[in-house]
Write a protein that holds these residues in place. Structure first.
Motif, PDB file in Angstrom:
ATOM      1  N   ARG A  83       0.815  -1.224   0.000  1.00 43.99           N
ATOM      2  CA  ARG A  83       0.000   0.000   0.000  1.00 43.99           C
ATOM      3  C   ARG A  83       0.845   1.269   0.000  1.00 43.99           C
ATOM      4  N   TRP A  84       2.109   1.182   0.449  1.00 44.84           N
ATOM      5  CA  TRP A  84       2.926   2.396   0.542  1.00 44.84           C
ATOM      6  C   TRP A  84       4.299   2.281  -0.120  1.00 44.84           C
ATOM      7  N   PHE A  85       4.742   1.066  -0.381  1.00 43.90           N
ATOM      8  CA  PHE A  85       6.097   0.858  -0.908  1.00 43.90           C
ATOM      9  C   PHE A  85       5.938   0.241  -2.288  1.00 43.90           C
ATOM     10  N   GLY A  86       6.610  -0.855  -2.562  1.00 40.47           N
ATOM     11  CA  GLY A  86       6.405  -1.563  -3.815  1.00 40.47           C
ATOM     12  C   GLY A  86       5.455  -2.718  -3.606  1.00 40.47           C
ATOM     13  N   GLU A  87       4.848  -3.180  -4.695  1.00 42.64           N
ATOM     14  CA  GLU A  87       3.965  -4.350  -4.587  1.00 42.64           C
ATOM     15  C   GLU A  87       4.813  -5.532  -4.133  1.00 42.64           C
ATOM     16  N   THR A  88       4.491  -6.043  -2.945  1.00 40.58           N
ATOM     17  CA  THR A  88       5.330  -7.047  -2.298  1.00 40.58           C
ATOM     18  C   THR A  88       4.649  -8.403  -2.266  1.00 40.58           C
ATOM     19  N   VAL A  89       5.417  -9.418  -2.643  1.00 39.51           N
ATOM     20  CA  VAL A  89       4.970 -10.802  -2.597  1.00 39.51           C
ATOM     21  C   VAL A  89       6.055 -11.600  -1.886  1.00 39.51           C
ATOM     22  N   LEU A  90       5.675 -12.356  -0.852  1.00 41.40           N
ATOM     23  CA  LEU A  90       6.606 -13.225  -0.140  1.00 41.40           C
ATOM     24  C   LEU A  90       6.053 -14.638  -0.098  1.00 41.40           C
ATOM     25  N   ASP A  91       6.946 -15.627  -0.117  1.00 40.90           N
ATOM     26  CA  ASP A  91       6.530 -17.027  -0.115  1.00 40.90           C
ATOM     27  C   ASP A  91       6.272 -17.580   1.280  1.00 40.90           C
ATOM     28  N   GLY A  92       6.263 -16.742   2.269  1.00 41.83           N
ATOM     29  CA  GLY A  92       6.020 -17.170   3.643  1.00 41.83           C
ATOM     30  C   GLY A  92       6.215 -15.994   4.571  1.00 41.83           C
ATOM     31  N   ALA A  93       6.410 -16.292   5.841  1.00 41.33           N
ATOM     32  CA  ALA A  93       6.646 -15.236   6.829  1.00 41.33           C
ATOM     33  C   ALA A  93       7.900 -15.585   7.614  1.00 41.33           C
ATOM     34  N   GLY A  94       8.536 -14.585   8.156  1.00 40.78           N
ATOM     35  CA  GLY A  94       9.706 -14.814   8.989  1.00 40.78           C
ATOM     36  C   GLY A  94      10.993 -14.871   8.190  1.00 40.78           C
ATOM     37  N   TYR A 132       9.941   0.769 -12.825  1.00 36.61           N
ATOM     38  CA  TYR A 132      11.276   0.415 -12.336  1.00 36.61           C
ATOM     39  C   TYR A 132      11.565  -1.064 -12.537  1.00 36.61           C
ATOM     40  N   GLY A 133      10.598  -1.889 -12.204  1.00 36.69           N
ATOM     41  CA  GLY A 133      10.774  -3.322 -12.399  1.00 36.69           C
ATOM     42  C   GLY A 133      10.629  -4.122 -11.128  1.00 36.69           C
ATOM     43  N   VAL A 134      11.017  -5.389 -11.246  1.00 31.88           N
ATOM     44  CA  VAL A 134      10.892  -6.363 -10.172  1.00 31.88           C
ATOM     45  C   VAL A 134      12.237  -6.504  -9.466  1.00 31.88           C
ATOM     46  N   ILE A 135      12.198  -6.448  -8.144  1.00 27.51           N
ATOM     47  CA  ILE A 135      13.402  -6.548  -7.329  1.00 27.51           C
ATOM     48  C   ILE A 135      13.279  -7.780  -6.434  1.00 27.51           C
ATOM     49  N   PRO A 136      14.298  -8.653  -6.431  1.00 29.53           N
ATOM     50  CA  PRO A 136      14.251  -9.800  -5.521  1.00 29.53           C
ATOM     51  C   PRO A 136      14.401  -9.336  -4.071  1.00 29.53           C
ATOM     52  N   LEU A 137      13.745 -10.064  -3.174  1.00 34.46           N
ATOM     53  CA  LEU A 137      13.663  -9.670  -1.772  1.00 34.46           C
ATOM     54  C   LEU A 137      13.743 -10.920  -0.904  1.00 34.46           C
ATOM     55  N   ARG A 138      14.444 -10.803   0.241  1.00 35.48           N
ATOM     56  CA  ARG A 138      14.471 -11.902   1.213  1.00 35.48           C
ATOM     57  C   ARG A 138      14.433 -11.312   2.614  1.00 35.48           C
ATOM     58  N   VAL A 139      13.630 -11.906   3.490  1.00 33.17           N
ATOM     59  CA  VAL A 139      13.596 -11.501   4.891  1.00 33.17           C
ATOM     60  C   VAL A 139      14.830 -12.105   5.560  1.00 33.17           C
ATOM     61  N   GLU A 140      15.665 -11.244   6.130  1.00 34.90           N
ATOM     62  CA  GLU A 140      16.909 -11.689   6.752  1.00 34.90           C
ATOM     63  C   GLU A 140      16.741 -12.020   8.231  1.00 34.90           C
ATOM     64  N   ALA A 141      16.008 -11.179   8.967  1.00 37.48           N
ATOM     65  CA  ALA A 141      15.857 -11.373  10.408  1.00 37.48           C
ATOM     66  C   ALA A 141      14.589 -10.680  10.878  1.00 37.48           C
ATOM     67  N   VAL A 142      13.986 -11.266  11.916  1.00 40.11           N
ATOM     68  CA  VAL A 142      12.779 -10.691  12.509  1.00 40.11           C
ATOM     69  C   VAL A 142      12.904 -10.762  14.025  1.00 40.11           C
ATOM     70  N   ASP A 143      12.665  -9.642  14.683  1.00 41.87           N
ATOM     71  CA  ASP A 143      12.592  -9.558  16.135  1.00 41.87           C
ATOM     72  C   ASP A 143      11.313  -8.787  16.453  1.00 41.87           C
ATOM     73  N   ALA A 144      10.178  -9.485  16.338  1.00 36.90           N
ATOM     74  CA  ALA A 144       8.862  -8.846  16.461  1.00 36.90           C
ATOM     75  C   ALA A 144       8.626  -8.344  17.883  1.00 36.90           C
ATOM     76  N   PRO A 145       8.007  -7.207  18.020  1.00 41.75           N
ATOM     77  CA  PRO A 145       7.658  -6.187  17.034  1.00 41.75           C
ATOM     78  C   PRO A 145       8.695  -5.051  16.994  1.00 41.75           C
ATOM     79  N   ARG A 146       9.938  -5.393  17.172  1.00 42.76           N
ATOM     80  CA  ARG A 146      11.009  -4.389  17.306  1.00 42.76           C
ATOM     81  C   ARG A 146      11.765  -4.119  16.012  1.00 42.76           C
ATOM     82  N   THR A 179       7.763  -5.029  -6.610  1.00 45.86           N
ATOM     83  CA  THR A 179       7.623  -4.501  -7.961  1.00 45.86           C
ATOM     84  C   THR A 179       7.234  -3.037  -7.885  1.00 45.86           C
ATOM     85  N   PHE A 180       7.957  -2.213  -8.654  1.00 47.48           N
ATOM     86  CA  PHE A 180       7.708  -0.783  -8.700  1.00 47.48           C
ATOM     87  C   PHE A 180       7.354  -0.401 -10.133  1.00 47.48           C
ATOM     88  N   ASP A 181       6.244   0.324 -10.303  1.00 50.89           N
ATOM     89  CA  ASP A 181       5.859   0.802 -11.629  1.00 50.89           C
ATOM     90  C   ASP A 181       6.993   1.614 -12.234  1.00 50.89           C
TER      91      ASP A 181
END
Length: 157
Positions: A41-52, A64-78, A60-62
């Protein structure tokens, strides 16, 4: 809408940092920076294959194109860290995550009086094709994108 300072570039450390305040509770900001339907809703159109940590996908940015993305680390909600292949100086976008040429951005959220303080730090520009150019582009990008986040969460968008 809350007004926030611009991004800061540290050329010696090859980093970009921006700290903003948002008049919204931390849990709301957390969802906005971790859940693909909210990020879209505010950044690029984001699709992830899971959580964490370890989840992979794309942004994906209009125009600009498609950018690969990976979640590296999560310390919820910090805090949450993402690695992406977003080298603005390159004419083409990579198809996958190459740790030798990608940057990592980390959102850190702190509760403050009246809302949330969010800091983004993007590191690893020394591994990009043109560090100075990319840091300048990303510093500007974090202003634009995070201002959209503030507007969205404060109800001005």
């Amino acid at each position: 809408m809350t007004r926030n300072e611009a991004s800061v570039i540290d050329e010696g450390a090859f980093t970009v940092r921006r700290t903003i305040r948002i008049a919204a509770p931390r849990d709301k900001v957390w969802r906005a920076v971790t859940e693909p339907e909210h990020i879209s809703r505010w950044f690029g159109e984001t699709v992830l294959d899971g959580a964490g940590a370890g989840a992979t996908g794309t942004m994906t940015f209009d125009g600009y194109g498609v950018i690969p993305l990976r979640v590296e680390a999560v310390d919820a909600p910090r805090s949450v860290s993402y690695r992406w292949g977003n080298d603005d100086a390159q004419a083409r976008r990579p198809e996958g995550i190459d740790e030798a040429t990608t940057t990592v951005f980390t959102f850190t959220l702190d509760e403050v009086d009246g809302g949330t303080e969010l800091t983004v730090v993007e590191t690893g520009f020394d591994r990009t094709s043109d560090p100075k150019f990319n840091m300048t582009e990303h510093a500007d990008g974090w202003v634009s994108e995070l201002d959209k986040l503030v507007a969205l969460l404060e109800g001005d968008a």
